[in-house]
Scaffold this motif. Structure first.
Motif, PDB file in Angstrom:
ATOM      1  N   ARG A  46     -37.904 -45.004  18.820  1.00 40.82           N
ATOM      2  CA  ARG A  46     -38.986 -45.291  17.862  1.00 40.82           C
ATOM      3  C   ARG A  46     -38.829 -44.561  16.536  1.00 40.82           C
ATOM      4  NH1 ARG A  46     -44.543 -44.258  21.021  1.00 40.82           N
ATOM      5  NH2 ARG A  46     -45.417 -45.203  19.113  1.00 40.82           N
ATOM      6  N   THR A  47     -37.879 -43.642  16.422  1.00 43.66           N
ATOM      7  CA  THR A  47     -37.852 -42.784  15.244  1.00 43.66           C
ATOM      8  C   THR A  47     -36.449 -42.620  14.672  1.00 43.66           C
ATOM      9  OG1 THR A  47     -38.491 -40.593  14.407  1.00 43.66           O
ATOM     10  CG2 THR A  47     -37.602 -40.683  16.643  1.00 43.66           C
ATOM     11  N   LYS A  48     -36.384 -42.300  13.382  1.00 46.85           N
ATOM     12  CA  LYS A  48     -35.102 -41.987  12.760  1.00 46.85           C
ATOM     13  C   LYS A  48     -34.588 -40.631  13.208  1.00 46.85           C
ATOM     14  CE  LYS A  48     -36.144 -44.328   8.350  1.00 46.85           C
ATOM     15  NZ  LYS A  48     -36.316 -44.082   6.889  1.00 46.85           N
ATOM     16  N   VAL A  49     -35.516 -39.657  13.322  1.00 47.47           N
ATOM     17  CA  VAL A  49     -35.152 -38.263  13.591  1.00 47.47           C
ATOM     18  C   VAL A  49     -36.092 -37.667  14.616  1.00 47.47           C
ATOM     19  CG1 VAL A  49     -34.906 -35.954  12.579  1.00 47.47           C
ATOM     20  CG2 VAL A  49     -34.313 -37.972  11.228  1.00 47.47           C
ATOM     21  N   ALA A  69     -28.410 -39.535  21.449  1.00 46.89           N
ATOM     22  CA  ALA A  69     -27.030 -40.016  21.359  1.00 46.89           C
ATOM     23  C   ALA A  69     -26.939 -41.496  21.704  1.00 46.89           C
ATOM     24  CB  ALA A  69     -26.141 -39.194  22.291  1.00 46.89           C
ATOM     25  N   GLU A  70     -27.659 -41.926  22.705  1.00 47.54           N
ATOM     26  CA  GLU A  70     -27.613 -43.326  23.127  1.00 47.54           C
ATOM     27  C   GLU A  70     -28.286 -44.255  22.114  1.00 47.54           C
ATOM     28  OE1 GLU A  70     -26.060 -44.775  25.518  1.00 47.54           O
ATOM     29  OE2 GLU A  70     -25.304 -42.995  26.542  1.00 47.54           O
ATOM     30  N   ASN A  71     -29.318 -43.771  21.435  1.00 44.62           N
ATOM     31  CA  ASN A  71     -30.093 -44.616  20.529  1.00 44.62           C
ATOM     32  C   ASN A  71     -29.690 -44.465  19.066  1.00 44.62           C
ATOM     33  OD1 ASN A  71     -32.531 -46.049  22.013  1.00 44.62           O
ATOM     34  ND2 ASN A  71     -32.262 -44.054  22.996  1.00 44.62           N
ATOM     35  N   GLY A  72     -28.671 -43.667  18.783  1.00 45.37           N
ATOM     36  CA  GLY A  72     -28.260 -43.474  17.396  1.00 45.37           C
ATOM     37  C   GLY A  72     -29.321 -42.782  16.560  1.00 45.37           C
ATOM     38  N   THR A  73     -30.063 -41.869  17.189  1.00 45.57           N
ATOM     39  CA  THR A  73     -31.168 -41.170  16.530  1.00 45.57           C
ATOM     40  C   THR A  73     -30.725 -39.773  16.120  1.00 45.57           C
ATOM     41  OG1 THR A  73     -32.748 -42.391  17.911  1.00 45.57           O
ATOM     42  CG2 THR A  73     -33.548 -40.377  16.827  1.00 45.57           C
ATOM     43  N   HIS A  74     -31.000 -39.394  14.885  1.00 42.84           N
ATOM     44  CA  HIS A  74     -30.653 -38.050  14.430  1.00 42.84           C
ATOM     45  C   HIS A  74     -31.563 -37.020  15.107  1.00 42.84           C
ATOM     46  CE1 HIS A  74     -28.130 -40.165  11.803  1.00 42.84           C
ATOM     47  NE2 HIS A  74     -28.947 -40.309  10.780  1.00 42.84           N
ATOM     48  N   THR A 125     -22.523 -44.054  18.117  1.00 43.15           N
ATOM     49  CA  THR A 125     -23.797 -44.645  17.701  1.00 43.15           C
ATOM     50  C   THR A 125     -24.247 -44.189  16.323  1.00 43.15           C
ATOM     51  OG1 THR A 125     -25.129 -42.885  18.728  1.00 43.15           O
ATOM     52  CG2 THR A 125     -24.552 -44.797  20.112  1.00 43.15           C
ATOM     53  N   GLY A 126     -23.556 -43.198  15.751  1.00 40.85           N
ATOM     54  CA  GLY A 126     -23.925 -42.694  14.432  1.00 40.85           C
ATOM     55  C   GLY A 126     -24.972 -41.610  14.451  1.00 40.85           C
ATOM     56  N   ALA A 127     -25.283 -41.086  15.626  1.00 34.80           N
ATOM     57  CA  ALA A 127     -26.303 -40.039  15.731  1.00 34.80           C
ATOM     58  C   ALA A 127     -25.756 -38.705  15.231  1.00 34.80           C
ATOM     59  CB  ALA A 127     -26.764 -39.893  17.174  1.00 34.80           C
ATOM     60  N   LYS A 128     -26.511 -38.055  14.380  1.00 33.74           N
ATOM     61  CA  LYS A 128     -26.191 -36.699  13.943  1.00 33.74           C
ATOM     62  C   LYS A 128     -27.007 -35.744  14.812  1.00 33.74           C
ATOM     63  CE  LYS A 128     -25.612 -38.182   9.119  1.00 33.74           C
ATOM     64  NZ  LYS A 128     -24.146 -38.123   9.026  1.00 33.74           N
ATOM     65  N   ILE A 129     -26.370 -35.121  15.776  1.00 28.71           N
ATOM     66  CA  ILE A 129     -27.019 -34.156  16.661  1.00 28.71           C
ATOM     67  C   ILE A 129     -26.713 -32.774  16.089  1.00 28.71           C
ATOM     68  CG2 ILE A 129     -27.236 -33.306  19.023  1.00 28.71           C
ATOM     69  CD1 ILE A 129     -27.941 -36.264  18.753  1.00 28.71           C
ATOM     70  N   VAL A 130     -27.683 -32.171  15.424  1.00 30.56           N
ATOM     71  CA  VAL A 130     -27.448 -30.937  14.682  1.00 30.56           C
ATOM     72  C   VAL A 130     -28.133 -29.771  15.401  1.00 30.56           C
ATOM     73  CG1 VAL A 130     -27.412 -29.841  12.430  1.00 30.56           C
ATOM     74  CG2 VAL A 130     -27.490 -32.339  12.586  1.00 30.56           C
ATOM     75  N   ASN A 131     -27.334 -28.895  15.949  1.00 34.09           N
ATOM     76  CA  ASN A 131     -27.848 -27.720  16.658  1.00 34.09           C
ATOM     77  C   ASN A 131     -28.064 -26.555  15.694  1.00 34.09           C
ATOM     78  OD1 ASN A 131     -25.399 -28.772  18.874  1.00 34.09           O
ATOM     79  ND2 ASN A 131     -27.546 -28.860  19.451  1.00 34.09           N
ATOM     80  N   SER A 132     -28.892 -25.604  16.135  1.00 31.79           N
ATOM     81  CA  SER A 132     -29.038 -24.301  15.468  1.00 31.79           C
ATOM     82  C   SER A 132     -29.523 -24.417  14.029  1.00 31.79           C
ATOM     83  CB  SER A 132     -27.713 -23.525  15.529  1.00 31.79           C
ATOM     84  OG  SER A 132     -27.295 -23.355  16.858  1.00 31.79           O
TER      85      SER A 132
END
Length: 413
Positions: free
Chosen positions: A78-81, A101-106, A131-138
């Motif tokens: 449901r969301t971009k981020v 990761a599966e939904n391409g959600t940042h 999927t283009g997801a930016k998974i940004v830790n920390s």
């Protein structure tokens, strides 16, 4: 993502740092931003929204539980981020990473847990990239000051054509408190290592988060333990420095950024972090106590975490999850990080990264909030996967934080 219902969802809005982040987003988000609050209890979310006042009165509420994969999948779709403060991430964070990761959600989090990041990379790195997801830790005090400071030092050396970075050291000065959530994250890692001792290597190896260890510079042993005169780092410094408790995590994030960016920092790039112990007559004793105390505390925690009675002892000694410094303590906090860099040409620089407010809570809410807004609204590098603040948002996030009254300044040393 243009047709998604929300721009940003804050997951964990009823927690200690979650509430602080929600309060920050009220004033920082652009007009018309579609923000929602998410958590396990709709009733608690309603109470938090009421406390936030009229500007948040129309923010939608989303029920989602870290133990219910379907609810997280629905949330991510449901969301971009998604910005999440639900930790310890090692215990509760992986299902949300999977959903994003599966939904391409940042995604942005506050983790200071190398074990969690390593598992994110191994399990979902390739899928997030697809999927283009930016998974940004920390994306809080751990590790944005460290990551952006070194990134900006690198950018300055390129602009000045002064060569690659070589020896780089961050020195931290700060005044702040500790929450139950922070302590609980440490416990989660100790318990994971107690259950699987092989994971201890992830904590100790400087390149354990690297995208390709074979590509890392061969610069010999790099230790996060410190006890020395500050003048050894730069002649302008006085007193003593000791081990910085978050250095072991932050240094891994900085080295991962170097790898994700293509190793531009240099083939002889060495990085470490220390903490000022002051310059009083007792500073050497303070420094020794800080260095030894961190090692002893980690060792004791690891041993106690192995048995049920030990875990009960820890429960009685540490702050409870959901608790943290008072409002006055948060306002009175501050931090200054000065990162000293040498280059192959002999040029030297120092990056100052400083701000007001308790670094782990008030300032972290600013950093996390701005990270989420950057992911939702700004044009960012095309890179996707399991990322770091510098690799995902580098200059854009630097500009945002400067506008949010955080000092980020590089000067010749």
């Amino acid at each position: 993502m243009a047709d998604r219902e929300f721009d940003l969802v804050l997951f964990g809005a009823t927690g200690f740092v979650g509430k602080l982040t929600a309060e920050y987003l009220i004033g920082a988000a652009p007009a018309g931003a579609r923000i929602a609050l998410a958590g396990r209890s709709t009733a608690k979310l309603e109470a938090v929204r009421a406390e936030l006042g009229p500007l948040a009165a129309n923010w939608p509420l989303v029920q989602a539980d870290s133990t219910d994969q379907a609810s997280l999948d629905a949330l991510a779709a449901r969301t971009k981020v998604v910005v999440t403060t639900v930790g310890p991430y090692l215990r509760y964070g992986m299902p949300l990473v999977q959903a994003c990761a599966e939904n391409g959600t940042h995604y942005a989090d506050l983790t200071g847990e190398p074990l969690f990041i390593r598992e994110c990379i191994d399990r979902f790195g390739e899928r997030a990239a697809e999927t283009g997801a930016k998974i940004v830790n920390s994306c809080g005090y751990d590790s944005i000051p460290s990551d952006l400071s070194v990134y900006q030092l690198y950018k300055r050396s390129v602009a000045d054509t002064t060569g690659e970075l070589t020896d780089v050291t961050l020195v931290a000065w700060l005044k702040g408190g500790m929450s139950g959530g922070t302590v609980d994250s440490g416990r989660a890692m100790m318990e994971a290592i107690a259950a699987d001792p092989k994971k201890g290597a992830i904590m100790s190896h400087p390149y354990s988060l690297s995208p390709d260890k074979a590509m890392e510079p061969d610069v010999g042993r790099q230790s996060d333990q410190a006890l020395e005169k500050a003048a050894n780092i730069d002649p302008s410094l006085s007193g003593w420095v000791a081990t910085f408790i978050m250095g072991a995590h932050n240094t891994k994030v900085v080295r991962r950024s170097n790898g994700l960016l293509g190793w531009p920092y240099g083939k002889n790039f060495r990085y470490r972090e220390v903490m000022s112990a002051g310059s009083s007559a007792t500073a050497p004793l303070v420094a020794a106590g800080m260095a030894g105390g961190i090692v002893a505390t980690m060792a004791a925690g690891a041993l106690l975490s192995r048995v049920a009675v030990g875990r009960k002892v820890i429960d009685r000694l540490v702050p409870k999850p959901g608790t943290g410094p008072s409002e006055q303590a948060r306002r009175n906090g501050w931090f200054t990080m000065r990162t000293f860099a040498n280059t192959t040409s002999g040029a030297k620089y120092v990056c100052t990264f400083a701000g007001k407010g308790d670094p782990g809570y008030q300032a972290t809410a600013v950093m996390l909030g701005q990270s989420g807004l950057a992911l939702a609204f700004d044009t960012l590098p095309e890179i996707a996967g399991i990322l770091t603040p510098a690799s995902a948002m580098g200059d854009t996030l630097t500009d945002r934080l400067r506008k949010a009254d955080i000092t980020i300044d590089v000067q010749p040393a």
